[in-house]
Scaffold this active site. Structure first.
Site, PDB file in Angstrom:
ATOM      1  CB  SER A 145      37.531  40.776  31.646  1.00  0.00           C
ATOM      2  OG  SER A 145      37.426  42.187  31.540  1.00  0.00           O
ATOM      3  CD  GLU A 164      45.650  42.104  26.110  1.00  0.00           C
ATOM      4  OE1 GLU A 164      45.705  41.491  27.175  1.00  0.00           O
ATOM      5  OE2 GLU A 164      45.995  43.293  25.983  1.00  0.00           O
ATOM      6  CG  ASN A 217      50.051  44.410  31.349  1.00  0.00           C
ATOM      7  OD1 ASN A 217      50.813  45.141  31.991  1.00  0.00           O
ATOM      8  ND2 ASN A 217      49.363  44.843  30.307  1.00  0.00           N
ATOM      9  CD  GLU A 274      45.598  49.431  29.171  1.00  0.00           C
ATOM     10  OE1 GLU A 274      46.691  49.365  29.746  1.00  0.00           O
ATOM     11  OE2 GLU A 274      44.605  48.755  29.534  1.00  0.00           O
ATOM     12  N   GLY A 307      39.601  45.289  30.981  1.00  0.00           N
ATOM     13  CA  GLY A 307      39.256  46.048  32.180  1.00  0.00           C
ATOM     14  C   GLY A 307      37.771  46.331  32.305  1.00  0.00           C
ATOM     15  CE  LYS A 313      46.308  46.246  31.665  1.00  0.00           C
ATOM     16  NZ  LYS A 313      44.985  46.475  31.114  1.00  0.00           N
ATOM     17  CG  HIS A 354      48.461  46.659  26.244  1.00  0.00           C
ATOM     18  ND1 HIS A 354      47.399  47.503  26.489  1.00  0.00           N
ATOM     19  CD2 HIS A 354      48.215  45.530  26.934  1.00  0.00           C
ATOM     20  CE1 HIS A 354      46.554  46.899  27.311  1.00  0.00           C
ATOM     21  NE2 HIS A 354      47.029  45.698  27.600  1.00  0.00           N
TER      22      HIS A 354
END
Ligand code: 13P
Length: 249
Positions: free
Chosen positions: A203, A162, A8, A92, A168, A10, A90
């Site tokens: 991560s 996730e 991904n 985010e 991150g 991003k 996701h």
């Protein structure tokens, strides 16, 4: 089961990055790889990786097939440009773009309608984990999609676990935490999730990948930051190739 590695990217990269990555990265045999560039570089990535056995995904889609939705991109368009997968839900998107379970369910259906395989992201935040509610939260996210798309829609799904607190941050779930949640996810899917693939994301790096892939219910990874480095991502693919589930050990 063949491990599945999803990059991904991003909102990173440009034409030069795509070309350099394609030149530097080598896929080991025995793993399935999906690269999810930002929408604007999908076409460019499809050309750069031609003949390499890589498949492509988008990071989000609209829920409608076409129409007056300024700025949106339909799943059908992703398919037309060469994508076979769509990341859906996701964290985010859920956190920063207000995607509720209902929106995620609509997008999941949109991806399927267009012939894309949805990669459904689920995961709890730190407060939910500390309160002991992680499994309940993830279960609720799966149920929302099953209710809208029908339980069978998850039979051969790709689910990415996730944990939000691991994205991150450099902090991964321990292999035991990942295994326990992956087993719970699989158990919640039709037919015991035997045809589904459950990926871990948060991560993942070359340095920790082998330990995570050693768990029996981890079928691969959804990789963010580390997928931007061709060598690092290649090392993660290699760790997946050598994992017990891939080698049948
Ligand atoms: P990181 O690997 O950068 O933690 O991101 C994980 C992720 O969000 C993949 O979708």
């Amino acid at each position: 089961m063949t491990p599945l590695l999803v990059a991904n990217w991003k909102m990173h990269g440009d034409k030069d990055f795509v070309a350099r990555f394609a030149r530097a990265w080598r896929a080991p045999p025995g793993v399935d790889v999906v690269i999810c560039p930002s929408w604007g570089y999908l076409d460019c990535a499809v050309s750069a990786f031609a003949g390499r056995g890589v498949r492509f995904g988008v990071q989000t889609t609209a829920s409608e097939p076409s129409g007056a939705f300024t700025g949106e991109n339909a799943a059908e368009m992703a398919r037309d440009l060469g994508a076979a997968f769509a990341v859906v839900g996701h964290s985010e998107r859920r956190q920063m773009f207000g995607e509720t379970d209902a929106v995620v369910a609509k997008k999941f259906r949109a991806a399927g309608r267009a012939g894309l395989t949805p990669i459904l992201c689920v995961g709890e935040n730190r407060t939910e984990r500390l309160a002991g509610n992680a499994e309940q939260v993830v279960r609720g996210q799966l149920d929302a999609v099953a209710r809208a798309a029908g339980p069978d829609a998850l039979r051969d799904a790709v689910i990415a676990y996730e944990p939000v607190w691991a994205i991150g941050t450099g902090e991964t779930a321990t292999p035991a935490q990942a295994q326990s949640m992956h087993a719970a996810i699989r158990g919640a899917l039709p037919n015991g999730g035997r045809a589904a693939r459950v990926l871990y994301g948060g991560s993942v790096k070359a340095a920790n990948a082998a330990r995570i892939f050693a768990e029996p219910d981890v079928d691969g990874a959804l990789v963010g930051g580390a997928s931007l480095d061709a060598n690092e991502f290649a090392a993660i693919c290699l760790a997946a190739m050598a994992s017990p589930s891939a080698t049948g050990a």
